[in-house]
Design a protein around this motif. Sequence first.
Motif, PDB file in Angstrom:
ATOM      1  N   SER A 140      -2.423   0.471  -4.127  1.00  0.00           N
ATOM      2  CA  SER A 140      -2.292  -1.064  -3.481  1.00  0.00           C
ATOM      3  C   SER A 140      -2.112  -1.383  -4.220  1.00  0.00           C
ATOM      4  O   SER A 140      -2.608  -1.976  -6.035  1.00  0.00           O
ATOM      5  CB  SER A 140      -4.469  -0.802  -3.538  1.00  0.00           C
ATOM      6  N   SER A 177      -3.248   6.964  -3.692  1.00  0.00           N
ATOM      7  CA  SER A 177      -2.869   5.757  -2.847  1.00  0.00           C
ATOM      8  C   SER A 177      -2.983   5.185  -3.807  1.00  0.00           C
ATOM      9  O   SER A 177      -3.849   5.304  -4.962  1.00  0.00           O
ATOM     10  CB  SER A 177      -4.394   5.358  -2.121  1.00  0.00           C
ATOM     11  N   ASN A 206       0.841  -1.325   0.276  1.00  0.00           N
ATOM     12  CA  ASN A 206       0.007  -0.340  -0.169  1.00  0.00           C
ATOM     13  C   ASN A 206       1.054   1.354  -0.341  1.00  0.00           C
ATOM     14  O   ASN A 206       1.913   1.507   0.661  1.00  0.00           O
ATOM     15  CB  ASN A 206      -1.552   0.021   1.186  1.00  0.00           C
ATOM     16  N   LYS A 207       0.987   2.377  -0.652  1.00  0.00           N
ATOM     17  CA  LYS A 207       1.140   3.216  -0.721  1.00  0.00           C
ATOM     18  C   LYS A 207       0.648   4.452  -1.158  1.00  0.00           C
ATOM     19  O   LYS A 207      -0.644   5.070  -1.711  1.00  0.00           O
ATOM     20  CB  LYS A 207       1.447   3.364  -1.809  1.00  0.00           C
ATOM     21  N   THR A 208       0.352   5.218  -0.066  1.00  0.00           N
ATOM     22  CA  THR A 208      -0.289   6.974  -0.309  1.00  0.00           C
ATOM     23  C   THR A 208       1.047   7.873  -0.698  1.00  0.00           C
ATOM     24  O   THR A 208       1.970   8.183  -0.175  1.00  0.00           O
ATOM     25  CB  THR A 208      -1.104   7.536   1.256  1.00  0.00           C
TER      26      THR A 208
END
Length: 493
Positions: free
Chosen positions: A370, A368, A28-30
């Motif tokens: 994923s 974001s 997961n990356k925001t």
Amino acid sequence: MKPFYTFIILFLSFIELSGQSNGPNLYNKTFELDSVSHLRNPAMGWVLYEEGASFQDEHKNYDPIIFWEEMDEVNAAEYANILYIRVHWKVMEPEEGKYVWKYNKAYQEYIKKAEDRGLKLAFRIFFDNGTPDWVYGAGSESTLDPPLSLKNDKQPYYDDPIFLSKLENFIKAFAEEYDNPDRVDFIDAYGLGRWGEGHGVTLKNQKNYKKVIEKVTGDYARHFKNVLTVYNLSRGDWHISKSAVFDKLGFLPRRDGVGSHWYDDTERAYMADLFPSKAFIGEGCYWFGARDKDTTYQTKTAFFDDKRFPRMRTWNDALSVAVDDAIASRSNTFDLRTPFETKTWIEKLPHKVQEFITYGGYRLYPDSISVHQNDRQLTIDHYWRNFGVGVLPNNHPNWNNKYKVAFALINPNSGKVAYSYVDPIANPGKWIQGELYGYPDLNFTIPKSVNRGNYQLAVTIIDTTTGKPAIKLAIKNNSIINDWAIINTVEIK
């Protein structure tokens, strides 16, 4: 029996462990918005403005060298993306077939200085008191001739077949030099009437109005196939231009007079009708008087009581109102304009300069992402926002939706892309301010041609005609490799 049961238990355990090692991994990356940086992206941002005075003999005290000296005094190119050149046809082709970009060293140096400063070019060629004498010498008639015979006001009859033929020849040569999106941002693909804005188009026969618009814009559309084409939005010819230019040819609307009553409610409604399918190329109002470098900022001669914005009494007032109106109008571009006004903006109103950098045009970023990984198969959910008030004009016919979201595996040692995949659905040209755009379940498999190892999974917006990153993303993240934003490290087995 006991050894058999032991074997079964061990076998089942092996299957379970194998499933865990080959099961899906989740990343997961925001991303955090960068709302401050000056982004040099196509068809947006602050514009420096050449009004043609540098190349006209009647302006002996002004030339291309002085223009750049005064712009460089305030580092104007550090804030701008585009140099807009509004210039007479007679300057660009003083003799038939003798084009300024081939034969005029001062012009060549002027353009080189713009490109050395990282600026794209934009042009409007216009004809009001600016048609070459050789066109009239070939037989084209002007308003000095019947039926109008207007003294001291020389416009061509735009429905004159000689004028139209000579103009098409120029447009063809002009496109051969400047139909290059690496150099040029947009072309004002019309230029008729007062100041090239479509006002007061002089015709021998008013019944030819539609044919003339279609002829000139059609010539531009036929010869300019790569650069954005724009057309001045006006209530005077909307009954023609809406269908013949904006709908049929896909031109973008531009309008000067932003920040004044000249850009009226009717034309604002036209623009609202075109947005968001068409990006707005905005320009500020030209206020007569008090434009010289020795004039004080507070002057009673520069302005009058504008019907829409009556509070304007100084240059600071007028420019502040203008940028507020540009943002409210969802403008992609706005002009720092000439050296005098640019100096005023940068030295007196730096917060307003920053305000348009922040909100003007488009400011795209991933909200974001994923990633589910199962061996060489990746499933990606990605979500995007546009913080700017404008829109990326991706659907212009000459761009043909060439800007796409792409994911890549980047070799961390070399920084080179080992594999990339373009999302066929996500279209950044449809993203407008205030919305979240989600694209779940993007699936692709890394081919066997990609060697085993660890890679940086990254995302960007590419130009599909080159395969390279093309739109700088507005993210606060120093994990960027060659304009690719890093999501995570993935292992490819």
